[in-house]
Design a protein around this motif. Structure first.
Motif, PDB file in Angstrom:
ATOM      1  N   ILE A 199       0.850  -1.195   0.000  1.00  0.00           N
ATOM      2  CA  ILE A 199       0.000   0.000   0.000  1.00  0.00           C
ATOM      3  C   ILE A 199       0.883   1.242   0.000  1.00  0.00           C
ATOM      4  N   VAL A 200       0.719   2.063  -1.025  1.00  0.00           N
ATOM      5  CA  VAL A 200       1.456   3.316  -1.140  1.00  0.00           C
ATOM      6  C   VAL A 200       0.474   4.461  -0.957  1.00  0.00           C
ATOM      7  N   GLY A 201       0.818   5.411  -0.105  1.00  0.00           N
ATOM      8  CA  GLY A 201      -0.010   6.588   0.112  1.00  0.00           C
ATOM      9  C   GLY A 201       0.692   7.836  -0.393  1.00  0.00           C
ATOM     10  N   LEU A 202      -0.039   8.669  -1.097  1.00  0.00           N
ATOM     11  CA  LEU A 202       0.513   9.929  -1.602  1.00  0.00           C
ATOM     12  C   LEU A 202       0.095  11.074  -0.690  1.00  0.00           C
ATOM     13  N   THR A 203       1.022  11.937  -0.382  1.00  0.00           N
ATOM     14  CA  THR A 203       0.730  13.112   0.430  1.00  0.00           C
ATOM     15  C   THR A 203       1.481  14.305  -0.144  1.00  0.00           C
ATOM     16  N   MET A 204       1.058  15.504   0.246  1.00  0.00           N
ATOM     17  CA  MET A 204       1.768  16.713  -0.178  1.00  0.00           C
ATOM     18  C   MET A 204       1.445  17.847   0.777  1.00  0.00           C
ATOM     19  N   ASP A 205       2.187  18.920   0.650  1.00  0.00           N
ATOM     20  CA  ASP A 205       1.950  20.113   1.457  1.00  0.00           C
ATOM     21  C   ASP A 205       0.477  20.506   1.385  1.00  0.00           C
ATOM     22  N   ARG A 206      -0.126  20.764   2.539  1.00  0.00           N
ATOM     23  CA  ARG A 206      -1.569  21.009   2.605  1.00  0.00           C
ATOM     24  C   ARG A 206      -1.991  22.221   1.769  1.00  0.00           C
ATOM     25  N   ALA A 207      -1.225  23.307   1.827  1.00  0.00           N
ATOM     26  CA  ALA A 207      -1.578  24.502   1.059  1.00  0.00           C
ATOM     27  C   ALA A 207      -1.567  24.210  -0.439  1.00  0.00           C
ATOM     28  N   LEU A 208      -0.573  23.449  -0.886  1.00  0.00           N
ATOM     29  CA  LEU A 208      -0.500  23.098  -2.301  1.00  0.00           C
ATOM     30  C   LEU A 208      -1.670  22.187  -2.690  1.00  0.00           C
ATOM     31  N   LEU A 209      -2.000  21.238  -1.823  1.00  0.00           N
ATOM     32  CA  LEU A 209      -3.116  20.344  -2.112  1.00  0.00           C
ATOM     33  C   LEU A 209      -4.407  21.144  -2.280  1.00  0.00           C
ATOM     34  N   TYR A 210      -4.650  22.101  -1.391  1.00  0.00           N
ATOM     35  CA  TYR A 210      -5.864  22.904  -1.479  1.00  0.00           C
ATOM     36  C   TYR A 210      -5.873  23.745  -2.761  1.00  0.00           C
ATOM     37  N   LYS A 211      -4.712  24.229  -3.157  1.00  0.00           N
ATOM     38  CA  LYS A 211      -4.626  24.992  -4.408  1.00  0.00           C
ATOM     39  C   LYS A 211      -4.957  24.100  -5.597  1.00  0.00           C
ATOM     40  N   ARG A 212      -4.452  22.880  -5.573  1.00  0.00           N
ATOM     41  CA  ARG A 212      -4.734  21.931  -6.668  1.00  0.00           C
ATOM     42  C   ARG A 212      -6.211  21.547  -6.693  1.00  0.00           C
ATOM     43  N   ILE A 213      -6.821  21.423  -5.521  1.00  0.00           N
ATOM     44  CA  ILE A 213      -8.252  21.126  -5.451  1.00  0.00           C
ATOM     45  C   ILE A 213      -9.054  22.235  -6.115  1.00  0.00           C
ATOM     46  N   GLU A 214      -8.725  23.473  -5.802  1.00  0.00           N
ATOM     47  CA  GLU A 214      -9.463  24.596  -6.370  1.00  0.00           C
ATOM     48  C   GLU A 214      -9.256  24.681  -7.883  1.00  0.00           C
ATOM     49  N   GLU A 215      -8.042  24.419  -8.336  1.00  0.00           N
ATOM     50  CA  GLU A 215      -7.773  24.423  -9.774  1.00  0.00           C
ATOM     51  C   GLU A 215      -8.528  23.298 -10.467  1.00  0.00           C
ATOM     52  N   ARG A 216      -8.592  22.118  -9.817  1.00  0.00           N
ATOM     53  CA  ARG A 216      -9.312  21.000 -10.416  1.00  0.00           C
ATOM     54  C   ARG A 216     -10.799  21.334 -10.560  1.00  0.00           C
ATOM     55  N   ILE A 217     -11.366  21.980  -9.566  1.00  0.00           N
ATOM     56  CA  ILE A 217     -12.784  22.324  -9.630  1.00  0.00           C
ATOM     57  C   ILE A 217     -13.034  23.344 -10.730  1.00  0.00           C
ATOM     58  N   ASP A 218     -12.136  24.303 -10.887  1.00  0.00           N
ATOM     59  CA  ASP A 218     -12.262  25.259 -11.994  1.00  0.00           C
ATOM     60  C   ASP A 218     -12.275  24.519 -13.336  1.00  0.00           C
ATOM     61  N   ILE A 219     -11.431  23.502 -13.452  1.00  0.00           N
ATOM     62  CA  ILE A 219     -11.384  22.722 -14.694  1.00  0.00           C
ATOM     63  C   ILE A 219     -12.676  21.937 -14.878  1.00  0.00           C
ATOM     64  N   MET A 220     -13.193  21.351 -13.792  1.00  0.00           N
ATOM     65  CA  MET A 220     -14.461  20.610 -13.886  1.00  0.00           C
ATOM     66  C   MET A 220     -15.595  21.507 -14.363  1.00  0.00           C
ATOM     67  N   ILE A 221     -15.616  22.727 -13.862  1.00  0.00           N
ATOM     68  CA  ILE A 221     -16.641  23.678 -14.292  1.00  0.00           C
ATOM     69  C   ILE A 221     -16.484  23.975 -15.778  1.00  0.00           C
ATOM     70  N   GLU A 222     -15.239  24.188 -16.207  1.00  0.00           N
ATOM     71  CA  GLU A 222     -14.977  24.456 -17.627  1.00  0.00           C
ATOM     72  C   GLU A 222     -15.357  23.265 -18.496  1.00  0.00           C
ATOM     73  N   GLN A 223     -15.166  22.064 -17.968  1.00  0.00           N
ATOM     74  CA  GLN A 223     -15.489  20.859 -18.730  1.00  0.00           C
ATOM     75  C   GLN A 223     -16.991  20.604 -18.842  1.00  0.00           C
ATOM     76  N   GLY A 224     -17.786  21.303 -18.037  1.00  0.00           N
ATOM     77  CA  GLY A 224     -19.235  21.171 -18.157  1.00  0.00           C
ATOM     78  C   GLY A 224     -19.920  20.450 -17.021  1.00  0.00           C
ATOM     79  N   LEU A 225     -19.429  20.634 -15.792  1.00  0.00           N
ATOM     80  CA  LEU A 225     -20.046  19.956 -14.647  1.00  0.00           C
ATOM     81  C   LEU A 225     -21.514  20.341 -14.488  1.00  0.00           C
ATOM     82  N   VAL A 226     -21.832  21.621 -14.674  1.00  0.00           N
ATOM     83  CA  VAL A 226     -23.227  22.052 -14.524  1.00  0.00           C
ATOM     84  C   VAL A 226     -24.104  21.349 -15.551  1.00  0.00           C
ATOM     85  N   ASP A 227     -23.648  21.282 -16.788  1.00  0.00           N
ATOM     86  CA  ASP A 227     -24.420  20.603 -17.834  1.00  0.00           C
ATOM     87  C   ASP A 227     -24.553  19.112 -17.538  1.00  0.00           C
TER      88      ASP A 227
END
Length: 318
Positions: A199-227
């Motif tokens: 079992i391998v677990g991935l971790t990263m700096d919390r601030a960076l992880l939160y930034k990546r989460i927000e960027e991913r959500i922006d991409i999901m919206i652009e990809q058409g999550l609402v539709d």
């Protein structure tokens, strides 16, 4: 690399919070180690829910065989017990093809239930109580039901989102029927595995992880999550089903119902996803056998890959 018949079957597992980078690493690892990937995400089983669950693309699935994706209609019930049963069947099937089973995902209980062969029973059930609790949630709201759970089983309440009505009802039911907390029952499960686990677990700096989460959500919206959410509702999916109360869907449904603005829905989704990632990390920290790899330096993909390969080699190659 595959084990002989007398040894425990090999099982490779990669876990980590959402947006940490599991998908890219898993695809390369799967190619290097001749794997078939089993999704360890409780939401990716639902057909048509693609953007919000961050499923592997069709190109990625053509590159590596994936399992436990698109197996259920969003209105169909799906439980950890069913996941465990299906995956326990999949693992020997994958081995029979000369491949290595590789679970990749972030739903801790689902992954752990397979790794350590948890025992689930519906013997301690009370259908009348379930209906009473469901009626209570309809009348008073999911948060009020979640507050009930927090009173009797704070650990389970911490793990479950207030909108996850079905699992909250089950946790309350377990306590009411058995007198013991679901969290305690899970903690007391025998942590012996039927597999030779890596079992391998991935971790990263919390601030960076939160930034990546927000960027991913922006991409999901652009990809058409609402539709995507609109289409699912137009196709007849129940907006109050367990699946549609999942992260990324309940927030958009709230916007479509006029409960808050578009901007408010996006900010709510970002906040909820950050909180979800925190709960994921909390769960994984309590899992045994995980070997952690810090992937904060996201440009060092080859170094992270080499690190993980060293872990796999050290575990599987004797």
């Amino acid at each position: 690399m595959l084990t002989n018949e007398k040894a425990k079957p090999l099982l490779l597992v990669l876990v980590g919070p959402t947006a940490v980078g599991k998908t890219n690493l898993s695809l390369t690892l799967a190619e290097q180690h001749q794997c078939e990937i089993i999704s360890g995400d409780s939401m990716q089983v639902y057909r048509g829910m693609d953007i919000g669950t961050a499923k592997a693309s069709m190109e990625e699935r053509a590159r590596i065989t994936h399992h436990m994706i698109d197996t259920h209609h969003p209105d169909d019930p799906f439980s950890v017990a069913e996941f465990q049963e299906r995956v326990r069947t999949l693992i020997p099937e994958i081995h029979s093809r000369g491949k290595l089973p590789f679970i990749v995902g972030g739903t801790g209980l689902y992954v752990e239930s397979v790794c350590y062969n948890y025992q689930f029973s519906e013997a301690n059930s009370d259908e009348d109580l379930r209906q009473q609790l469901d009626a209570f949630a309809i009348l008073h709201g999911d948060q009020a039901l979640h507050d009930q759970l927090r009173e009797v089983d704070p650990a389970s309440a911490e793990r479950l989102h207030p909108n996850d009505r079905r699992r909250i009802i089950r946790a309350i039911e377990v306590f009411r029927v058995t007198g013991t907390k679901l969290s305690e029952q899970l903690a007391n499960q025998t942590k012996e595995s039927p597999y030779n686990l890596c079992i391998v677990g991935l971790t990263m700096d919390r601030a960076l992880l939160y930034k990546r989460i927000e960027e991913r959500i922006d991409i999901m919206i652009e990809q058409g999550l609402v539709d995507e959410v609109k289409r699912l509702i137009d196709e007849g999916c129940n907006p109050d089903s367990v699946a549609m109360k999942g992260l990324g869907y309940k927030e958009i449904i709230g916007y479509l119902r006029g409960e808050y603005s578009y901007e408010g829905a996006v900010e709510l989704l970002k906040r909820d996803t950050r909180r979800f990632a925190k709960r994921q990390l909390s769960w994984f920290r309590h899992m045994k056998d995980i070997q952690w790899v810090d992937v904060t330096e996201t440009t060092n993909f080859s170094a992270h890959l080499a690190n993980i390969n060293d872990i796999i080699t050290g575990k599987f190659v004797q």
